[in-house]
Design an enzyme around this catalytic site. Structure first.
Site, PDB file in Angstrom:
ATOM      1  CG  ASN A  83      -2.280   0.584   0.896  1.00  0.00           C
ATOM      2  OD1 ASN A  83      -2.345   1.692   0.378  1.00  0.00           O
ATOM      3  ND2 ASN A  83      -3.355  -0.122   1.230  1.00  0.00           N
ATOM      4  CG  HIS A 113      22.733   3.919  12.583  1.00  0.00           C
ATOM      5  ND1 HIS A 113      23.646   4.095  11.569  1.00  0.00           N
ATOM      6  CD2 HIS A 113      21.513   4.051  12.018  1.00  0.00           C
ATOM      7  CE1 HIS A 113      23.003   4.334  10.451  1.00  0.00           C
ATOM      8  NE2 HIS A 113      21.715   4.309  10.691  1.00  0.00           N
ATOM      9  N   GLY A 140      -0.747  -2.090   8.478  1.00  0.00           N
ATOM     10  CA  GLY A 140      -0.273  -0.723   8.327  1.00  0.00           C
ATOM     11  C   GLY A 140       0.590  -0.264   9.484  1.00  0.00           C
ATOM     12  CB  ALA A 158      -2.363  -2.170  12.165  1.00  0.00           C
ATOM     13  CE  LYS A 178       6.202  -9.800  24.988  1.00  0.00           C
ATOM     14  NZ  LYS A 178       7.225  -8.937  24.547  1.00  0.00           N
TER      15      LYS A 178
END
Length: 187
Positions: A83, A113, A140, A158, A178
């Protein structure tokens, strides 16, 4: 060993390296080309993604805007769909299987990093591959972190932040994600 070679081997590398910057510049151009295509021109979109990615299945559906770091390190299977506003930071390899869907505003990152301020000031990074199996739905606004493997037939809810591997036939949710449910495999 060059910084690019170090990044491919999963070793710490300097991301300000000219070779890495050149690959990123090519990806920026490829993403810009793709994102500028009329969204109703599927053949042109598909051709641009096939040029940008390392490999794809025949049917690849990506909504703009799409961004990546390299492009050639992305390998997707058949019927891959994203999407809007998906970003894949593919310093290391990202492998995504067949029949996968990725929701809007999702980030898949292979790069991290140092915790050390000195390392960050030195522009250091380390990359680990991400592998996503077949028949996966990533909802999403998810984040998939470096080194993660997501199995086959998985749903990532999501907003989840996936920091560890997710086994086959499961639903993962939360921050950090989880497994909250096991799914029965389909025949």
């Amino acid at each position: 060993m060059t910084e690019l070679e170090k990044s491919v081997k999963g070793l710490e590398y300097c991301f300000f390296d000219d070779g890495l910057a050149e690959a990123k510049q090519q990806a920026l151009k490829g993403c810009g080309k793709f994102n500028a295509i009329d969204p109703s021109d599927y053949p042109a979109q598909r051709a641009a993604i096939k040029e940008l990615f390392g490999s794809t299945g025949e049917n690849v559906y990506i909504q703009p805007s799409f961004n990546c770091d390299n492009g050639k390190n992305i390998h997707v299977g058949e019927d891959f769909l994203t999407n809007y506003n998906v970003t894949i930071l593919d310093i290391a390899r990202v492998t995504i299987g067949d029949y996968c869907m990725i929701g809007p505003n999702t980030l898949i990152s292979t790069v991290g990093h140092p915790l050390s301020p000195k390392g960050r000031r030195a522009k250091m990074a380390q990359a680990k591959p991400v592998t996503i199996g077949d028949n996966v739905w990533i909802g999403g606004s998810c984040t998939i972190l470096p080194g993660v493997t997501i199995g086959n037939n998985v749903v990532v809810a999501a907003g989840a932040v996936v920091t560890k591997d997710v086994p086959d036939n499961s639903v993962a949710a939360g921050v950090p994600a989880k497994v909250i449910k096991r799914l029965e495999p389909e025949e």
